[in-house]
Design a protein around this motif. Sequence first.
Motif, PDB file in Angstrom:
ATOM      1  N   GLY A  36      35.544  38.608  33.316  1.00 40.56           N
ATOM      2  CA  GLY A  36      36.589  37.886  33.399  1.00 40.56           C
ATOM      3  C   GLY A  36      36.767  36.342  34.301  1.00 40.56           C
ATOM      4  O   GLY A  36      35.453  36.302  34.749  1.00 40.56           O
ATOM      5  N   ASN A  37      38.149  35.826  34.465  1.00 38.02           N
ATOM      6  CA  ASN A  37      37.869  34.751  35.127  1.00 38.02           C
ATOM      7  C   ASN A  37      38.055  34.767  36.557  1.00 38.02           C
ATOM      8  O   ASN A  37      37.718  33.659  37.381  1.00 38.02           O
ATOM      9  CB  ASN A  37      39.213  33.863  34.628  1.00 38.02           C
ATOM     10  CG  ASN A  37      40.569  34.589  35.354  1.00 38.02           C
ATOM     11  OD1 ASN A  37      40.689  35.777  35.295  1.00 38.02           O
ATOM     12  ND2 ASN A  37      41.563  33.751  35.826  1.00 38.02           N
ATOM     13  N   VAL A  38      37.951  36.052  37.340  1.00 33.14           N
ATOM     14  CA  VAL A  38      37.631  36.087  38.709  1.00 33.14           C
ATOM     15  C   VAL A  38      36.415  37.232  38.879  1.00 33.14           C
ATOM     16  O   VAL A  38      36.673  38.024  39.855  1.00 33.14           O
ATOM     17  CB  VAL A  38      38.937  36.494  39.328  1.00 33.14           C
ATOM     18  CG1 VAL A  38      40.173  35.160  39.406  1.00 33.14           C
ATOM     19  CG2 VAL A  38      39.754  37.536  39.078  1.00 33.14           C
ATOM     20  N   ALA A  39      35.570  37.014  38.014  1.00 34.39           N
ATOM     21  CA  ALA A  39      34.636  38.127  38.194  1.00 34.39           C
ATOM     22  C   ALA A  39      33.869  38.222  39.495  1.00 34.39           C
ATOM     23  O   ALA A  39      33.502  39.360  39.966  1.00 34.39           O
ATOM     24  CB  ALA A  39      33.623  38.287  37.169  1.00 34.39           C
ATOM     25  N   THR A  40      33.635  37.043  40.247  1.00 30.07           N
ATOM     26  CA  THR A  40      32.939  37.159  41.248  1.00 30.07           C
ATOM     27  C   THR A  40      33.652  37.735  42.697  1.00 30.07           C
ATOM     28  O   THR A  40      33.025  38.465  43.409  1.00 30.07           O
ATOM     29  CB  THR A  40      32.709  35.535  42.146  1.00 30.07           C
ATOM     30  OG1 THR A  40      34.011  35.106  42.353  1.00 30.07           O
ATOM     31  CG2 THR A  40      31.911  34.956  41.002  1.00 30.07           C
ATOM     32  N   PHE A  41      35.154  37.891  42.314  1.00 32.87           N
ATOM     33  CA  PHE A  41      35.733  38.764  43.363  1.00 32.87           C
ATOM     34  C   PHE A  41      35.453  40.134  43.268  1.00 32.87           C
ATOM     35  O   PHE A  41      35.061  41.047  44.282  1.00 32.87           O
ATOM     36  CB  PHE A  41      37.449  38.687  43.268  1.00 32.87           C
ATOM     37  CG  PHE A  41      37.837  37.282  43.300  1.00 32.87           C
ATOM     38  CD1 PHE A  41      37.283  36.290  44.061  1.00 32.87           C
ATOM     39  CD2 PHE A  41      39.138  36.876  43.182  1.00 32.87           C
ATOM     40  CE1 PHE A  41      37.669  35.071  44.358  1.00 32.87           C
ATOM     41  CE2 PHE A  41      39.960  35.600  43.098  1.00 32.87           C
ATOM     42  CZ  PHE A  41      39.169  34.804  43.973  1.00 32.87           C
ATOM     43  N   GLY A  42      35.643  40.545  42.010  1.00 34.85           N
ATOM     44  CA  GLY A  42      35.272  41.888  41.675  1.00 34.85           C
ATOM     45  C   GLY A  42      33.950  42.555  41.946  1.00 34.85           C
ATOM     46  O   GLY A  42      33.578  43.589  42.387  1.00 34.85           O
ATOM     47  N   VAL A  43      32.847  41.735  41.663  1.00 33.23           N
ATOM     48  CA  VAL A  43      31.502  42.281  41.968  1.00 33.23           C
ATOM     49  C   VAL A  43      31.298  42.329  43.364  1.00 33.23           C
ATOM     50  O   VAL A  43      30.576  43.300  43.770  1.00 33.23           O
ATOM     51  CB  VAL A  43      30.501  41.095  41.325  1.00 33.23           C
ATOM     52  CG1 VAL A  43      28.985  41.444  41.613  1.00 33.23           C
ATOM     53  CG2 VAL A  43      30.439  41.030  39.742  1.00 33.23           C
ATOM     54  N   GLY A  44      31.680  41.423  44.026  1.00 33.01           N
ATOM     55  CA  GLY A  44      31.590  41.636  45.725  1.00 33.01           C
ATOM     56  C   GLY A  44      32.333  42.873  46.113  1.00 33.01           C
ATOM     57  O   GLY A  44      31.798  43.919  46.805  1.00 33.01           O
ATOM     58  N   GLN A  45      33.515  43.310  45.385  1.00 37.19           N
ATOM     59  CA  GLN A  45      34.379  44.476  45.950  1.00 37.19           C
ATOM     60  C   GLN A  45      33.668  45.812  45.569  1.00 37.19           C
ATOM     61  O   GLN A  45      33.412  46.693  46.178  1.00 37.19           O
ATOM     62  CB  GLN A  45      35.874  44.394  45.476  1.00 37.19           C
ATOM     63  CG  GLN A  45      36.364  43.247  46.153  1.00 37.19           C
ATOM     64  CD  GLN A  45      38.019  43.581  46.182  1.00 37.19           C
ATOM     65  OE1 GLN A  45      38.442  43.971  45.138  1.00 37.19           O
ATOM     66  NE2 GLN A  45      38.776  42.791  46.916  1.00 37.19           N
ATOM     67  N   ARG A  46      33.057  45.802  44.167  1.00 38.62           N
ATOM     68  CA  ARG A  46      32.414  46.895  43.683  1.00 38.62           C
ATOM     69  C   ARG A  46      31.262  47.069  44.651  1.00 38.62           C
ATOM     70  O   ARG A  46      30.951  48.299  44.964  1.00 38.62           O
ATOM     71  CB  ARG A  46      31.774  46.811  42.308  1.00 38.62           C
ATOM     72  CG  ARG A  46      31.109  47.953  41.745  1.00 38.62           C
ATOM     73  CD  ARG A  46      30.415  47.466  40.470  1.00 38.62           C
ATOM     74  NE  ARG A  46      29.233  46.492  40.797  1.00 38.62           N
ATOM     75  CZ  ARG A  46      28.882  45.575  39.688  1.00 38.62           C
ATOM     76  NH1 ARG A  46      28.881  45.910  38.773  1.00 38.62           N
ATOM     77  NH2 ARG A  46      28.089  44.597  40.259  1.00 38.62           N
ATOM     78  N   ASN A  47      30.361  46.099  45.126  1.00 43.42           N
ATOM     79  CA  ASN A  47      29.351  46.036  45.789  1.00 43.42           C
ATOM     80  C   ASN A  47      29.703  46.904  47.156  1.00 43.42           C
ATOM     81  O   ASN A  47      28.852  47.814  47.710  1.00 43.42           O
ATOM     82  CB  ASN A  47      28.675  44.883  46.136  1.00 43.42           C
ATOM     83  CG  ASN A  47      27.931  44.556  45.057  1.00 43.42           C
ATOM     84  OD1 ASN A  47      27.756  45.131  43.836  1.00 43.42           O
ATOM     85  ND2 ASN A  47      27.375  43.202  44.963  1.00 43.42           N
ATOM     86  N   SER A  48      30.642  46.267  47.713  1.00 45.86           N
ATOM     87  CA  SER A  48      30.912  46.949  49.163  1.00 45.86           C
ATOM     88  C   SER A  48      31.567  48.221  48.961  1.00 45.86           C
ATOM     89  O   SER A  48      31.265  49.086  49.883  1.00 45.86           O
ATOM     90  CB  SER A  48      32.165  45.857  49.660  1.00 45.86           C
ATOM     91  OG  SER A  48      31.534  44.656  50.060  1.00 45.86           O
ATOM     92  N   TYR A  49      32.343  48.758  47.910  1.00 46.97           N
ATOM     93  CA  TYR A  49      32.557  49.984  47.617  1.00 46.97           C
ATOM     94  C   TYR A  49      31.434  51.089  47.676  1.00 46.97           C
ATOM     95  O   TYR A  49      31.273  52.164  48.362  1.00 46.97           O
ATOM     96  CB  TYR A  49      33.305  50.301  46.585  1.00 46.97           C
ATOM     97  CG  TYR A  49      34.771  49.687  46.157  1.00 46.97           C
ATOM     98  CD1 TYR A  49      35.283  49.166  47.380  1.00 46.97           C
ATOM     99  CD2 TYR A  49      35.274  49.335  45.011  1.00 46.97           C
ATOM    100  CE1 TYR A  49      36.722  48.533  47.209  1.00 46.97           C
ATOM    101  CE2 TYR A  49      36.559  48.883  44.775  1.00 46.97           C
ATOM    102  CZ  TYR A  49      37.082  48.297  45.804  1.00 46.97           C
ATOM    103  OH  TYR A  49      38.632  47.595  45.452  1.00 46.97           O
ATOM    104  N   GLU A  50      30.441  50.687  46.939  1.00 42.24           N
ATOM    105  CA  GLU A  50      29.169  51.200  46.795  1.00 42.24           C
ATOM    106  C   GLU A  50      28.298  51.407  48.140  1.00 42.24           C
ATOM    107  O   GLU A  50      27.788  52.376  48.473  1.00 42.24           O
ATOM    108  CB  GLU A  50      28.542  50.824  45.535  1.00 42.24           C
ATOM    109  CG  GLU A  50      28.806  50.897  44.181  1.00 42.24           C
ATOM    110  CD  GLU A  50      28.018  49.948  43.389  1.00 42.24           C
ATOM    111  OE1 GLU A  50      28.363  50.315  42.172  1.00 42.24           O
ATOM    112  OE2 GLU A  50      26.995  49.513  43.652  1.00 42.24           O
ATOM    113  N   LEU A  51      28.421  50.314  48.914  1.00 45.70           N
ATOM    114  CA  LEU A  51      27.726  50.187  50.007  1.00 45.70           C
ATOM    115  C   LEU A  51      28.326  51.283  50.927  1.00 45.70           C
ATOM    116  O   LEU A  51      27.491  52.043  51.790  1.00 45.70           O
ATOM    117  CB  LEU A  51      27.850  48.913  50.693  1.00 45.70           C
ATOM    118  CG  LEU A  51      27.213  48.798  52.049  1.00 45.70           C
ATOM    119  CD1 LEU A  51      25.719  49.121  52.085  1.00 45.70           C
ATOM    120  CD2 LEU A  51      27.333  47.232  52.569  1.00 45.70           C
ATOM    121  N   ALA A  52      29.615  51.090  51.179  1.00 48.22           N
ATOM    122  CA  ALA A  52      30.245  52.076  52.007  1.00 48.22           C
ATOM    123  C   ALA A  52      30.135  53.601  51.696  1.00 48.22           C
ATOM    124  O   ALA A  52      29.686  54.420  52.628  1.00 48.22           O
ATOM    125  CB  ALA A  52      31.760  51.743  52.196  1.00 48.22           C
TER     126      ALA A  52
END
Length: 389
Positions: A36-52
């Motif tokens: 969607g139109n703010v996908a860069t926000f979500g990719v970063g958050q998903r990455n950080s959830y997974e990292l934590a």
Amino acid sequence: MMRSIAVSILIFLLASPALGQQASVIKIGGLAPTTGNVATFGVGQRNSYELAVEEVNKAGGLKVGAARHRVQLIFEDEQNSPEVGATVARKLINQDGVKAILGPTNTKVCLAVGPIAQENKVPMITPTCTNPKVTLVGDFIYRAGFIDTFQGAVGAHFVHKTLGKRRAGVLFDNGNDYTKGLATYFRDAFEKLGGKVVAFESFTDEEKTVDFRAQLIRIKATNPDVLYTSDYYGAAALMAKQAKEIGMNVSLMGGDGFDSPDLMRIGGKDVEGVHFTNFYSQDDPSPEVQRFVKAYRAKYKDTPDAYAAQGYGGAQILFDAIQRAGKMDGPAIRDALAKTKGLRTVVGVITFDQNRNPTKPAVILQIKDGKQHFVTRVAPQDLPANIRP
């Protein structure tokens, strides 16, 4: 006694005994828009959830009572859509049996998901939803970021005091609670400081709107010396380009929705000099921030933006509360969240107020040579008393 710091939780866990094969699992739901139109926000958050989650499990899992439990992240793309967000939230709670939810990312989705989490007594921590109404849904709803009454006041104070501007034109999406709210809070604070909002223009649905010239022409006619827009990076970049096209050469200021490499990719030279308020800066020298930036770069070969940092911070807050709760049920985790005090995280020292909002500073960033640069940090006490939330 003040709780141990969240970053230290991960360090502590890294030093803990490895998890045995018989350990159970605690399921955590993750929500963010990866399309969607703010996908860069979500990719970063998903990455950080997974990292934590990866760091915690590598260290042996979360210690709840006398046992340790591996964390299983079940992630869903909410597409920045309230309807999709509500659907996948129900799936996480009713089918997957998650004990808590990290996310969603933006206000309009939070306002759809929050009542579902509250009704089912599942604690929810949104990393980045900033509208004040989000946590007022109920006592199971928390956030890791600041609220827009504060962000709007920080932006207005910076424009008035630091940039020395006195006539502001404002442009926002009237169909989005985040952009409408932030624009209103900026206007109110700017006028309390003695500035004048000479134009307050809106449109509907930035996901479909790409031409802002009609609103910009009306704003230009009022002779502003600054343009404030509370919209996301894609619309903001187009506004910057179209403002230059019509000969509107004024300063541009915005909010955390500007934080994406796509602001510079779309806007190019037309977003040079733009300022915006944000949650964090990768240039922050604090050990918590630099340890996170190093770990994120090592795993994803990319630099985390503020949305990624907030996602990681939300996980730190949740993991700390689950361990202090002593058991894995929603009310116990909620009660532990409410007692969070002095918790050091990548996104600041967290103590929740009575409305489940953390008291924390904002930063001002500026685009120079196509990159973000840290300008200053603003704490609530740095603002004049008449515009503090």
